[in-house]
Motif scaffolding. Structure first.
Motif, mmCIF file in Angstrom:
data_model
loop_
_atom_site.group_PDB
_atom_site.id
_atom_site.type_symbol
_atom_site.label_atom_id
_atom_site.label_comp_id
_atom_site.label_asym_id
_atom_site.label_seq_id
_atom_site.Cartn_x
_atom_site.Cartn_y
_atom_site.Cartn_z
ATOM 1 N N ILE A 1 47.930 50.458 48.157
ATOM 2 C CA ILE A 1 47.819 50.113 46.737
ATOM 3 C C ILE A 1 46.608 50.814 46.119
ATOM 4 N N VAL A 2 45.440 50.734 46.764
ATOM 5 C CA VAL A 2 44.235 51.376 46.232
ATOM 6 C C VAL A 2 44.428 52.886 46.167
ATOM 7 N N ASN A 3 44.984 53.472 47.216
ATOM 8 C CA ASN A 3 45.200 54.919 47.222
ATOM 9 C C ASN A 3 46.110 55.348 46.081
ATOM 10 N N TYR A 4 47.174 54.576 45.824
ATOM 11 C CA TYR A 4 48.077 54.939 44.735
ATOM 12 C C TYR A 4 47.399 54.744 43.374
ATOM 13 N N MET A 5 46.717 53.610 43.194
ATOM 14 C CA MET A 5 46.059 53.331 41.904
ATOM 15 C C MET A 5 45.094 54.432 41.503
ATOM 16 N N THR A 6 44.380 54.989 42.480
ATOM 17 C CA THR A 6 43.336 55.958 42.175
ATOM 18 C C THR A 6 43.783 57.403 42.376
ATOM 19 N N SER A 7 45.060 57.593 42.710
ATOM 20 C CA SER A 7 45.593 58.949 42.841
ATOM 21 C C SER A 7 45.900 59.525 41.463
ATOM 22 N N PHE B 1 26.441 44.636 41.752
ATOM 23 C CA PHE B 1 25.877 43.439 41.142
ATOM 24 C C PHE B 1 26.881 42.293 41.165
ATOM 25 N N PHE B 2 28.151 42.620 41.476
ATOM 26 C CA PHE B 2 29.166 41.575 41.609
ATOM 27 C C PHE B 2 30.303 42.107 42.472
ATOM 28 N N THR B 3 30.945 41.209 43.223
ATOM 29 C CA THR B 3 32.066 41.582 44.088
ATOM 30 C C THR B 3 33.203 40.579 43.915
ATOM 31 N N TRP B 4 34.408 41.107 43.759
ATOM 32 C CA TRP B 4 35.630 40.298 43.789
ATOM 33 C C TRP B 4 36.412 40.659 45.041
ATOM 34 N N LYS B 5 37.128 39.698 45.596
ATOM 35 C CA LYS B 5 38.055 39.947 46.696
ATOM 36 C C LYS B 5 39.402 39.372 46.286
ATOM 37 N N TRP B 6 40.393 40.252 46.203
ATOM 38 C CA TRP B 6 41.720 39.852 45.741
ATOM 39 C C TRP B 6 42.725 39.950 46.874
ATOM 40 N N PRO B 7 43.357 38.835 47.248
ATOM 41 C CA PRO B 7 44.377 38.879 48.298
ATOM 42 C C PRO B 7 45.600 39.658 47.822
ATOM 43 N N VAL B 8 46.209 40.377 48.748
ATOM 44 C CA VAL B 8 47.375 41.199 48.437
ATOM 45 C C VAL B 8 48.559 40.713 49.267
ATOM 46 N N ALA C 1 42.223 41.988 56.644
ATOM 47 C CA ALA C 1 42.066 40.725 55.924
ATOM 48 C C ALA C 1 43.104 40.575 54.810
ATOM 49 N N GLY C 2 43.815 41.664 54.468
ATOM 50 C CA GLY C 2 44.819 41.622 53.409
ATOM 51 C C GLY C 2 44.230 41.484 52.022
ATOM 52 N N VAL C 3 43.075 42.124 51.786
ATOM 53 C CA VAL C 3 42.428 42.011 50.479
ATOM 54 C C VAL C 3 42.015 43.376 49.943
ATOM 55 N N ILE C 4 41.884 43.417 48.625
ATOM 56 C CA ILE C 4 41.255 44.542 47.948
ATOM 57 C C ILE C 4 39.914 44.030 47.451
ATOM 58 N N VAL C 5 38.871 44.769 47.769
ATOM 59 C CA VAL C 5 37.513 44.414 47.366
ATOM 60 C C VAL C 5 37.149 45.285 46.170
ATOM 61 N N ALA C 6 36.693 44.637 45.106
ATOM 62 C CA ALA C 6 36.285 45.338 43.892
ATOM 63 C C ALA C 6 34.796 45.092 43.689
ATOM 64 N N ASN C 7 34.011 46.145 43.831
ATOM 65 C CA ASN C 7 32.560 46.061 43.653
ATOM 66 C C ASN C 7 32.171 46.629 42.299
ATOM 67 N N ALA C 8 31.354 45.858 41.564
ATOM 68 C CA ALA C 8 30.882 46.257 40.244
ATOM 69 C C ALA C 8 29.485 46.845 40.360
ATOM 70 N N THR D 1 50.403 47.789 52.020
ATOM 71 C CA THR D 1 49.070 47.364 52.433
ATOM 72 C C THR D 1 48.076 47.522 51.287
ATOM 73 N N PRO D 2 46.954 46.820 51.372
ATOM 74 C CA PRO D 2 45.920 47.020 50.352
ATOM 75 C C PRO D 2 45.488 48.487 50.244
ATOM 76 N N SER D 3 45.383 49.188 51.375
ATOM 77 C CA SER D 3 44.991 50.610 51.335
ATOM 78 C C SER D 3 45.986 51.444 50.552
#
Length: 152
Positions: free
Chosen positions: A65-71, A143-150, A127-134, A61-63
């Motif tokens: 992936i994010v949890n592992y990336m930032t662990s 000031f900018f947002t990306w949404k990346w489907p996973v 939604a199956g996405v990772i949201v990246a806020n700048a 899941t996106p969660s």
């Protein structure tokens, strides 16, 4: 761009085999520019890591992936070698690098005050996405947002 080549063979009864080489390009999502070159560089790095992690069966899941990336374990594995502290390994590394001025973190963590800019990742599993806020220093709104489907 990485390319995976697959070999397909069809056998038609009473004839010779037909071999076909099929080229399959790896997933590469186009990255819209935020207008900030350092943030774009860090977003491109983060997206490349996400695309690599999508292939791991333990990260569904996106969660996850994010949890592992930032662990701690994910950061240790995924951070490119430092040119200052690991010059030999860094010279061999050919992948994208985050900008040194941008901190990548989960939305569940407090901001690192040492950095002026933050790329804050959050997951929307439904939604199956990772949201990246700048964010810029002291900015309460991205000031900018990306949404990346996973895993699509």
């Amino acid at each position: 761009m990485n390319t995976l080549l697959r070999l397909r063979e069809w056998v038609i009864p009473g004839t010779i085999s037909l071999l076909l080489l099929i080229g399959c390009s790896s997933k590469t999502t186009q990255l819209e520019s935020s207008g900030d070159a350092e943030m774009d560089q860090t977003a491109a790095f983060s997206l490349s890591i996400i695309e690599k992690l999508e292939d791991r069966p333990t990260l569904e899941t996106p969660s996850e992936i994010v949890n592992y990336m930032t662990s701690t374990a994910g950061t240790a594995e995924l951070t490119p070698p430092s040119e200052e502290y690991e010059p030999d390994a860094a010279s061999q590394y050919k992948g994208p690098r985050p900008a040194q001025t941008v901190w990548v973190q989960s939305a569940q963590q407090p901001r690192n005050d040492f950095f002026q800019k933050h790329l804050i990742l959050s997951a929307d599993d439904s939604a199956g996405v990772i949201v990246a806020n700048a964010y810029r220093k002291d900015g309460n709104e991205p000031f900018f947002t990306w949404k990346w489907p996973v895993n699509d």
